[in-house]
Enzyme design. Structure first.
Site, PDB file in Angstrom:
ATOM      1  N   GLU A 104     -25.320  36.402  -1.165  1.00  0.00           N
ATOM      2  CA  GLU A 104     -24.304  35.483  -1.713  1.00  0.00           C
ATOM      3  C   GLU A 104     -24.980  34.355  -2.478  1.00  0.00           C
ATOM      4  OE1 GLU A 104     -24.033  32.234  -0.424  1.00  0.00           O
ATOM      5  OE2 GLU A 104     -25.495  32.467   1.188  1.00  0.00           O
ATOM      6  N   PHE A 105     -24.253  33.827  -3.466  1.00  0.00           N
ATOM      7  CA  PHE A 105     -24.762  32.664  -4.222  1.00  0.00           C
ATOM      8  C   PHE A 105     -23.699  31.564  -4.212  1.00  0.00           C
ATOM      9  CE2 PHE A 105     -26.937  36.438  -5.824  1.00  0.00           C
ATOM     10  CZ  PHE A 105     -28.258  36.067  -5.651  1.00  0.00           C
ATOM     11  N   LYS A 120     -22.006  27.990  -3.317  1.00  0.00           N
ATOM     12  CA  LYS A 120     -22.406  26.603  -3.055  1.00  0.00           C
ATOM     13  C   LYS A 120     -21.321  25.969  -2.192  1.00  0.00           C
ATOM     14  CE  LYS A 120     -22.492  25.764  -7.554  1.00  0.00           C
ATOM     15  NZ  LYS A 120     -22.311  27.113  -8.090  1.00  0.00           N
ATOM     16  N   ASN A 159     -32.962  30.302  -4.514  1.00  0.00           N
ATOM     17  CA  ASN A 159     -32.922  29.024  -3.793  1.00  0.00           C
ATOM     18  C   ASN A 159     -34.247  28.275  -3.914  1.00  0.00           C
ATOM     19  OD1 ASN A 159     -30.313  29.286  -3.074  1.00  0.00           O
ATOM     20  ND2 ASN A 159     -30.644  29.578  -0.884  1.00  0.00           N
ATOM     21  N   GLY A 199     -33.205  12.190  -5.736  1.00  0.00           N
ATOM     22  CA  GLY A 199     -32.411  11.633  -4.642  1.00  0.00           C
ATOM     23  C   GLY A 199     -33.252  11.466  -3.408  1.00  0.00           C
ATOM     24  N   CYS A 245     -29.334  25.772   3.650  1.00  0.00           N
ATOM     25  CA  CYS A 245     -29.998  26.837   2.881  1.00  0.00           C
ATOM     26  C   CYS A 245     -31.386  26.462   2.359  1.00  0.00           C
ATOM     27  CB  CYS A 245     -29.104  27.256   1.725  1.00  0.00           C
ATOM     28  SG  CYS A 245     -27.453  27.695   2.287  1.00  0.00           S
TER      29      CYS A 245
HETATM   30  C1  UGA Z   1     -27.399  26.350  -2.255  1.00  0.00           C
HETATM   31  C2  UGA Z   1     -27.452  27.037  -3.623  1.00  0.00           C
HETATM   32  O1  UGA Z   1     -27.164  26.087  -4.651  1.00  0.00           O
HETATM   33  C3  UGA Z   1     -26.456  28.198  -3.697  1.00  0.00           C
HETATM   34  O2  UGA Z   1     -26.600  28.871  -4.940  1.00  0.00           O
HETATM   35  C4  UGA Z   1     -26.757  29.175  -2.536  1.00  0.00           C
HETATM   36  O3  UGA Z   1     -25.855  30.260  -2.525  1.00  0.00           O
HETATM   37  C5  UGA Z   1     -26.647  28.423  -1.218  1.00  0.00           C
HETATM   38  O4  UGA Z   1     -27.595  27.330  -1.214  1.00  0.00           O
HETATM   39  C6  UGA Z   1     -26.946  29.395  -0.112  1.00  0.00           C
HETATM   40  O5  UGA Z   1     -28.075  29.877  -0.021  1.00  0.00           O
HETATM   41  O6  UGA Z   1     -26.011  29.801   0.601  1.00  0.00           O
HETATM   42  P1  UGA Z   1     -25.775  24.522  -1.127  1.00  0.00           P
HETATM   43  O7  UGA Z   1     -26.747  24.505   0.012  1.00  0.00           O
HETATM   44  O8  UGA Z   1     -24.328  24.618  -0.838  1.00  0.00           O
HETATM   45  O9  UGA Z   1     -26.102  25.752  -2.125  1.00  0.00           O
HETATM   46  O10 UGA Z   1     -25.980  23.169  -1.921  1.00  0.00           O
HETATM   47  P2  UGA Z   1     -26.550  22.685  -3.340  1.00  0.00           P
HETATM   48  O11 UGA Z   1     -25.428  22.266  -4.191  1.00  0.00           O
HETATM   49  O12 UGA Z   1     -27.497  23.635  -3.911  1.00  0.00           O
HETATM   50  O13 UGA Z   1     -27.326  21.355  -2.886  1.00  0.00           O
HETATM   51  C7  UGA Z   1     -28.405  21.420  -1.946  1.00  0.00           C
HETATM   52  C8  UGA Z   1     -29.047  20.063  -1.804  1.00  0.00           C
HETATM   53  O14 UGA Z   1     -29.766  19.710  -2.976  1.00  0.00           O
HETATM   54  C9  UGA Z   1     -28.076  18.907  -1.552  1.00  0.00           C
HETATM   55  O15 UGA Z   1     -28.598  18.086  -0.536  1.00  0.00           O
HETATM   56  C10 UGA Z   1     -28.037  18.164  -2.866  1.00  0.00           C
HETATM   57  O16 UGA Z   1     -27.747  16.798  -2.729  1.00  0.00           O
HETATM   58  C11 UGA Z   1     -29.464  18.383  -3.366  1.00  0.00           C
HETATM   59  N1  UGA Z   1     -29.593  18.260  -4.832  1.00  0.00           N
HETATM   60  C12 UGA Z   1     -28.957  19.132  -5.652  1.00  0.00           C
HETATM   61  C13 UGA Z   1     -30.396  17.266  -5.365  1.00  0.00           C
HETATM   62  O17 UGA Z   1     -31.019  16.458  -4.626  1.00  0.00           O
HETATM   63  N2  UGA Z   1     -30.548  17.177  -6.726  1.00  0.00           N
HETATM   64  C14 UGA Z   1     -29.911  18.031  -7.577  1.00  0.00           C
HETATM   65  O18 UGA Z   1     -30.102  17.890  -8.813  1.00  0.00           O
HETATM   66  C15 UGA Z   1     -29.102  19.038  -7.022  1.00  0.00           C
END
Ligand code: UGA
Length: 440
Positions: free
Chosen positions: A152-153, A155, A214, A259, A266
């Site tokens: 899965e991908f 978010k 990821n 950040g 994940c």
């Molecule tokens: C992540 C991936 O983005 C999904 O594609 C994947 O399917 C999922 O893991 C999984 O393996 O199930 P998710 O964990 O929901 O999704 O969250 P993200 O939106 O990717 O954010 C992860 C972390 O990175 C958060 O703490 C966010 O604040 C941080 N982040 C994100 C940053 O610090 N900077 C950014 O530019 C983007």
């Protein structure tokens, strides 16, 4: 089609509700009876935008049901999606015990041919292991069960939308398994507008694709976090650097927001699991090791800034806005807020925290701390009362509007530590606030 879902966590629920939306008949199984009872009444154990509405529709149309009887789930399904958790074990590897148990139980009760689909995030080679285990248990199983990888991908926060409008569907199917390919093309034909978005590859490639995706995203974040720390020390502004590098289409702007570290269930776990998998083959993961290390440091970075800003920590109260690991989710797994709060409490700060939906779970996490030291407030301005500084940790939409005169009345001093570079620095400076971001 008749679909069975094993495990109704985030992935299982979104997958089940998503397939039901496309008129498939879905039966979801979980060992947690309490969860099943709630779900049959339409009550979700998680917060995910739009999911409640879609679940209700699916229940009303009789397209989804929840059970803790595995036989009921397996006997009414032709395709089984394995969506159980693969948590991190002590060594940092993915722990497959729930997955293996689920497979063993399915094999025991199954009376007909089945396609077993691994949707859980699993290390490369896991589908082969599952297949071997099934075949060893009984020779007839060779023809009875097919094993497919379909990572899965999704978010969190936009998981349902990601399911309904995927940017790609990765299918790991054995070359000789034409039957499964056909079934999956039919299943996903409803969901993807363009068949070229369905990427069929060998199972090992599909499994590794998930981790590589990821790890790549985590690498971008750790990279920009490191540049932000350098930017801080040289009085540069990371926002300009982001613009300057993101304009190059080979780099792009996405996932380049610095950040206080990436969190969630994940990235932290998957980066560590990939490092571990490389180690099994005597490969030292220099890049991934640095990504992981930078993230650990980054989670402490903002707390260190706050600590060095205030001279006498004993009498200082700080406010925290945002506790979930990112906006639009109630998930606090590996959230930076847990590290920041721990660091500040250890240094003697008092904290008033507020999150739109995660107050209760963080309060439970710190249940041994008295409310005179760490309190959870019912709205964002209550958290500012008699505080010496505001720390923004999660960029929820409701934090966008900022009433300067209200904040000035409530707070004892005007300091902001912007852990997500969310606010307009100049606006805060023009209201006589001291502003400190990440790399600016
Ligand atoms: C992540 C991936 O983005 C999904 O594609 C994947 O399917 C999922 O893991 C999984 O393996 O199930 P998710 O964990 O929901 O999704 O969250 P993200 O939106 O990717 O954010 C992860 C972390 O990175 C958060 O703490 C966010 O604040 C941080 N982040 C994100 C940053 O610090 N900077 C950014 O530019 C983007």
């Amino acid at each position: 089609m008749n679909i069975g879902i094993i495990g109704v966590g985030y992935v299982g629920l979104v997958t089940g509700v998503g397939f039901a939306h496309f008129k498939n008949k879905v039966v979801c199984f979980d060992i947690d009876q309490n969860k099943i009872n709630h779900l049959n009444n339409g009550d979700l154990p998680i917060y995910e935008e739009g999911l409640d509405e879609y679940l209700e529709k699916a229940i009303d149309s009789n397209l989804i049901s929840f059970t803790n009887n595995l036989d009921d789930c397996i006997s009414s399904s032709d395709i089984i999606f394995l969506c159980v958790g693969t948590p991190q074990d002590k060594a940092g590897a993915a722990d497959l015990k729930y997955l293996i148990k689920a497979v063993d139980d399915i094999v025991e009760v199954a009376k007909k041919d089945l396609i077993l689909v691994c949707k859980s995030t699993v290390p490369v080679g896991t589908c082969d292991k599952i297949e071997k285990r099934i075949n060893l248990s009984n020779d007839d199983n060779r023809s009875k069960f097919k094993v497919v990888s379909n990572p899965e991908f999704l978010k969190e926060g936009t998981a349902l939308k990601d399911f309904l409008e995927p940017d790609r569907v990765v299918l790991g199917i054995d070359d000789s398994d034409y039957e499964s390919s056909k079934v999956f093309f039919d299943l996903y034909a409803e969901i993807v507008s363009d068949q070229s978005l369905i990427l069929v590859m060998p199972r090992r490639d599909a499994e590794l694709t998930k981790y590589a995706a990821n790890a790549m995203l985590a690498t971008k974040i750790s990279f920009i976090n490191e540049i932000a720390v350098i930017s801080d020390k040289y009085d540069a502004d990371i926002k300009n650097i982001q613009k300057g590098i993101g304009a190059d289409p080979r780099i792009g702007y996405e996932f380049l927001n610095p950040g206080c570290g990436y969190g969630g269930s994940c990235f932290p776990k998957d980066v560590k699991a990939l490092i571990n998998k490389a180690k099994e083959k005597n490969i030292e993961s220099y890049v991934l090791g640095a990504v992981d290390k930078r993230n650990e440091l980054q989670k402490k970075y903002l707390a260190d800034k706050v600590k060095s800003f205030f001279f006498n920590k004993e009498n200082v109260t700080v406010s925290i806005w945002g506790l979930s690991f990112k906006p639009n989710t109630d998930d606090i797994r590996c959230a930076s807020s847990l590290d920041v709060i721990t660091e500040l409490l250890d240094s003697g700060f008092k904290i008033k925290a507020y999150d739109p939906i995660s107050n209760a779970s963080v309060e439970e996490y710190f249940n041994d701390i008295g409310s005179d030291i760490l309190s959870f407030e019912i709205n964002k301005y209550d958290a500012l009362k008699e505080s010496h500084g505001l720390i923004l940790l999660t960029e929820w939409d409701e934090f966008k509007s900022f009433d300067f005169s209200k904040a000035d009345d409530l707070m004892l001093s005007k300091n902001i530590f912007d852990g997500r570079n969310f606010y307009d620095k100049d606006e805060f400076l023009s209201h006589d606030w001291k502003y400190s971001g990440i790399g600016r």
